[in-house]
Design an enzyme around this catalytic site. Structure first.
Site, PDB file in Angstrom:
ATOM      1  N   GLY A  34      41.802  41.732  35.126  1.00 36.76           N
ATOM      2  CA  GLY A  34      42.001  40.478  35.862  1.00 36.76           C
ATOM      3  C   GLY A  34      42.797  40.851  37.105  1.00 36.76           C
ATOM      4  O   GLY A  34      43.792  41.575  37.003  1.00 36.76           O
ATOM      5  N   TYR A 106      30.319  36.043  35.297  1.00 40.17           N
ATOM      6  CA  TYR A 106      31.467  35.442  34.597  1.00 40.17           C
ATOM      7  C   TYR A 106      31.034  34.517  33.459  1.00 40.17           C
ATOM      8  O   TYR A 106      30.086  33.747  33.608  1.00 40.17           O
ATOM      9  CB  TYR A 106      32.264  34.569  35.568  1.00 40.17           C
ATOM     10  N   ARG A 108      33.618  32.327  32.161  1.00 37.06           N
ATOM     11  CA  ARG A 108      35.034  31.953  32.204  1.00 37.06           C
ATOM     12  C   ARG A 108      35.223  30.449  32.390  1.00 37.06           C
ATOM     13  O   ARG A 108      36.351  29.996  32.422  1.00 37.06           O
ATOM     14  CB  ARG A 108      35.709  32.726  33.344  1.00 37.06           C
ATOM     15  N   ALA A 261      39.588  48.228  42.741  1.00 39.75           N
ATOM     16  CA  ALA A 261      40.149  49.141  43.748  1.00 39.75           C
ATOM     17  C   ALA A 261      41.151  48.416  44.644  1.00 39.75           C
ATOM     18  O   ALA A 261      42.237  48.922  44.936  1.00 39.75           O
ATOM     19  CB  ALA A 261      39.039  49.747  44.589  1.00 39.75           C
ATOM     20  N   ASP A 263      42.862  45.843  43.913  1.00 41.88           N
ATOM     21  CA  ASP A 263      44.068  45.498  43.137  1.00 41.88           C
ATOM     22  C   ASP A 263      44.993  46.708  43.039  1.00 41.88           C
ATOM     23  O   ASP A 263      46.213  46.580  43.186  1.00 41.88           O
ATOM     24  CB  ASP A 263      43.687  45.055  41.717  1.00 41.88           C
TER      25      ASP A 263
HETATM   26  O1  KDG Z   1      39.558  42.702  41.097  1.00 45.66           O
HETATM   27  C1  KDG Z   1      38.727  43.044  40.059  1.00 45.66           C
HETATM   28  C2  KDG Z   1      38.417  41.715  39.453  1.00 45.66           C
HETATM   29  O2  KDG Z   1      37.433  41.094  40.217  1.00 45.66           O
HETATM   30  C3  KDG Z   1      37.997  41.695  38.084  1.00 45.66           C
HETATM   31  O3  KDG Z   1      38.630  42.539  37.208  1.00 45.66           O
HETATM   32  C4  KDG Z   1      37.935  40.321  37.462  1.00 45.66           C
HETATM   33  O4  KDG Z   1      39.865  39.091  38.030  1.00 45.66           O
HETATM   34  C5  KDG Z   1      38.680  39.223  38.094  1.00 45.66           C
HETATM   35  C6  KDG Z   1      37.909  38.236  38.823  1.00 45.66           C
HETATM   36  O5  KDG Z   1      38.310  37.078  38.789  1.00 45.66           O
HETATM   37  O6  KDG Z   1      36.902  38.567  39.452  1.00 45.66           O
END
Ligand code: KDG
Length: 325
Positions: A34, A106, A108, A261, A263
């Site tokens: 995340g 996703y 989510r 990357a 992050d």
């Molecule tokens: O920065 C990488 C993220 O895109 C991934 O791990 C998932 O947090 C995420 C997202 O919301 O896309």
């Protein structure tokens, strides 16, 4: 020890062992990932004391997310376990349809994290904190999340805690520039350290890089540093108080999975800031951590310690075939 608090959704990442269209993938690795948590974990690995605010489902995936944070040494007192909503999941598609580019799918919607609300933001977590980090993903998740992030910002302003914000646009969550600016402007405006990328800038403002920087700087009224990640072209930092510009090229590595990357870059850059390093050094740490992350699958696993980051940089800079075994 410097202290940072982060906030955002952490999900289960299902990353296929193979490359190509997702529908043909049959074997997956399970990772925890995340964006904001990746940044915070990178900072923790680089010697910053961190805490994280999120919500996970009362399920197996929520358990592994909490224990991952705990194992890193991140304080989890801000992690809520929600009995009514599940932990979010996403699937990765690598090198298809564009080689070396990663696409995500996703699952989510209605996740525990999207129900995080301002009541879940406990002011005591911000005691003796030097920096707060959030990104454009969190307010894009839901109105509740937006209000939770705004509450955290309000606490930081009152307590004079530095705010770092990454625009981190996800087109699945913020469909067009107008919607993105509607959601993100207030955060761009409040941040002292603002991260963005060339992709985010052109999504928001158009194709002219110089004009885009001007448009972003106009909104970013409190920014001291504007950091622009340029992928294979490295990164750029504008010190808005002195007007100075700093740049660093990227490190040439094989791209296995580009996710995370940016992050890693943010986490290493911010850890450098909190440790009092120069902007030039922090750009170098950011580019190196980003390169290390694209070389492997998973967002968290490749995040380096100082020792590994320095070894990576030294190896590239000296071109030294140092014996590692
Ligand atoms: O920065 C990488 C993220 O895109 C991934 O791990 C998932 O947090 C995420 C997202 O919301 O896309």
């Amino acid at each position: 020890m410097k202290k940072a608090v982060g906030m955002g959704e952490i999900m289960i990442q299902m990353n296929p062992t193979g490359k190509g269209a997702l529908k043909y993938q049959t074997v997956f690795e399970r990772h925890v990932a995340g964006s904001e948590a990746n940044i915070i974990i990178q900072m923790q690995r680089l010697g910053i004391q961190t805490s994280f605010i999120t919500s996970v489902g009362d399920d197996q995936f929520g358990e592994i997310i909490s224990s991952t944070l705990r194992a890193e040494g991140t304080n989890t007192s801000g992690v809520k376990v929600d009995p009514d909503h599940p932990t979010g999941i996403y699937f990765v598609q690598r090198s298809y349809p564009v080689p070396n580019k990663t696409k995500v799918f996703y699952y989510r919607k209605g996740s525990a994290a999207s129900f995080l609300s301002s009541e879940d933001i406990n002011e005591s977590l911000f005691e003796n904190t030097d920096l707060f980090l959030v990104s454009g993903i969190t307010p894009a998740l839901s109105e509740k999340c937006m209000n939770a992030a705004l509450k955290a910002i309000e606490i930081c302003e009152r307590k004079r805690i530095k705010i770092a914000f990454d625009t981190n646009i996800r087109v699945n969550l913020l469909q067009n520039a107008q919607k993105a600016l509607e959601v993100l402007s207030v955060f761009i405006q409040k941040a002292q350290i603002l991260f963005t990328g060339t992709g985010d800038l052109s999504f928001l403002f158009g194709s002219d890089f110089t004009d885009n920087i001007k448009s972003m700087s106009k909104i970013a009224k409190n920014a001291e540093l504007l950091v622009i990640k340029k992928g294979e072209e490295g990164a750029l930092c504008l010190d808005l108080s002195s007007g100075k510009k700093f740049e660093h090229p990227s490190y040439p590595v094989e791209v296995i999975d580009e996710l995370g990357a940016g992050d890693a870059f943010d986490g290493a850059f911010l850890a450098g800031i909190l440790k009092g390093h120069s902007i030039e050094q922090n750009l170098k740490y950011g580019c190196a951590a980003g390169a290390m992350t694209v070389s492997l699958k998973g967002d968290i696993e490749p995040l380096p310690s100082w020792k590994d980051l320095e070894l990576f940089i030294e190896t590239f800079e000296t071109n030294d075939e140092k014996l590692l075994r």
